[in-house]
Design an enzyme around this catalytic site. Structure first.
Site, PDB file in Angstrom:
ATOM      1  N   ARG A 102       0.822  -1.214   0.000  1.00 19.85           N
ATOM      2  CA  ARG A 102       0.000   0.000   0.000  1.00 19.85           C
ATOM      3  C   ARG A 102       0.851   1.257   0.000  1.00 19.85           C
ATOM      4  NH1 ARG A 102      -3.189   1.601  -2.751  1.00 19.85           N
ATOM      5  NH2 ARG A 102      -4.110  -0.472  -2.542  1.00 19.85           N
ATOM      6  N   LYS A 137       2.276  24.284  -1.755  1.00 17.40           N
ATOM      7  CA  LYS A 137       0.902  23.774  -1.636  1.00 17.40           C
ATOM      8  C   LYS A 137       0.924  22.258  -1.794  1.00 17.40           C
ATOM      9  CE  LYS A 137      -1.008  28.120  -3.363  1.00 17.40           C
ATOM     10  NZ  LYS A 137      -1.731  28.802  -4.452  1.00 17.40           N
ATOM     11  N   LYS A 169       5.848  37.791   0.564  1.00 12.27           N
ATOM     12  CA  LYS A 169       4.572  37.836  -0.135  1.00 12.27           C
ATOM     13  C   LYS A 169       3.771  39.051   0.322  1.00 12.27           C
ATOM     14  CE  LYS A 169       2.969  34.121  -1.811  1.00 12.27           C
ATOM     15  NZ  LYS A 169       2.227  32.859  -2.053  1.00 12.27           N
ATOM     16  N   GLU A 202       6.979  39.431  -3.818  1.00 13.42           N
ATOM     17  CA  GLU A 202       5.731  39.395  -4.585  1.00 13.42           C
ATOM     18  C   GLU A 202       5.274  40.821  -4.904  1.00 13.42           C
ATOM     19  OE1 GLU A 202       1.042  38.172  -3.946  1.00 13.42           O
ATOM     20  OE2 GLU A 202       2.587  37.058  -2.856  1.00 13.42           O
ATOM     21  N   ASP A 224       2.291  38.664  -9.531  1.00 16.17           N
ATOM     22  CA  ASP A 224       1.143  37.904  -9.042  1.00 16.17           C
ATOM     23  C   ASP A 224      -0.177  38.398  -9.619  1.00 16.17           C
ATOM     24  OD1 ASP A 224       0.103  35.838  -7.209  1.00 16.17           O
ATOM     25  OD2 ASP A 224      -0.845  37.539  -6.225  1.00 16.17           O
TER      26      ASP A 224
END
Length: 286
Positions: A102, A137, A169, A202, A224
């Protein structure tokens, strides 16, 4: 393929934690039903089309479960696969094979899905100089596998975490009182701590692009959620004095036009959060 995060210690830790999550005090299904000492062979069956990834990870997993398992690999990481292909064969203790099954499949199915999607998006921008980047992410405690899969698929790994690069950011800049103050504070901090880290900032408009340039010491400027026209102008303003990264809501439909603005990199969070796993199974060979 060598990456800083792919150390034997990191891979071993990931596998140990994953096996503990799955097995704990024993694989009782296998221990109860299969005679001790039973030897068998299983093969990895590909049930879709894409880019195979996780072969090297599978080797580590099988050997971690049982160092006496014997592997015969037919298809390597990064190679194209189709329905019906056999990726590898594993022979040895039947109980050990089932205990590893698995985790091997969980890794390879997901890693192959990421590598396949990465390869697809990279092909869409191959006519430009832009390179595809991943993001943070990722799935908690699975980042090592996901970043590895992006690299196998032909993408470029961005920073691994919060520790190996400074990325200022919008929230950092807003909390600091603006881009200039954020960059100045960062440079002072890095000097004080004797850290050699790249700085990325950013930006959301051309005014912020100019501010990031004027702040000095910035290695990458992120563009961005800008329109293609604004990005093209930003690339012109920056003029190669630092690298550029396009980010924000990038899709299969928009990525080529974004790449054509002249940016150096395009970061896509979907590489590691919106891919489709490749269907793979491990079946006993009679």
């Amino acid at each position: 393929m060598t990456y800083q995060y792919l150390t034997p210690k990191a891979i071993d830790h990931f596998i140990a934690e994953a096996l503990m999550e799955d097995i704990q005090d024993g694989d009782h299904s296998s221990l109860a039903s299969i005679p001790a000492g039973k030897k068998s062979t299983a093969q990895l069956l590909i049930k879709g089309e894409g880019i195979l990834a996780g072969v090297e990870m599978a080797k580590h997993i099988f050997k971690k479960v049982d160092s006496e398992l014997d592997l015969e690999v037919f298809i390597q990481d990064g190679e194209k696969v189709k329905y019906g292909d056999v990726g590898l064969k594993v022979s040895g203790s039947a109980i050990s094979i089932l205990s590893a099954e698995r985790l091997v499949l969980n890794c390879m199915q997901r890693m192959s899905g990421i590598a396949t999607y990465t390869n697809h998006l990279s092909a869409l921008i191959a006519h430009t100089k832009a390179r595809l980047l991943d993001t943070r992410k990722t799935t908690p405690n699975f980042r090592i596998a996901e970043k590895w899969a992006v690299a196998i698929g032909g993408g470029k790994n961005h920073r691994y975490g919060l520790f190996d690069m400074v990325m200022l950011k919008d929230n950092h800049n807003d909390f600091a009182g603006g881009i200039t103050k954020a960059v100045e504070a960062t440079k002072a901090y890095l000097k004080e701590k004797s850290l050699q880290l790249r700085i990325e900032v950013e930006t959301r408009n051309l005014e912020e692009v100019r501010e990031a340039l004027n702040a000095g010491g910035v290695d990458v400027i992120m563009l961005d959620n800008m329109s293609n026209e604004m990005m093209q102008e930003a690339v012109k303003i920056i003029g190669g004095t630092c690298e550029t990264e396009a980010s924000g809501g990038i899709t299969e439909e928009t990525i080529a036009k974004i790449a054509e603005t002249g940016v150096d990199y395009i970061s896509v969070g979907a590489l590691t959060h919106s891919y489709k796993s490749l269907d793979i199974s491990l079946k006993a060979v009679s």
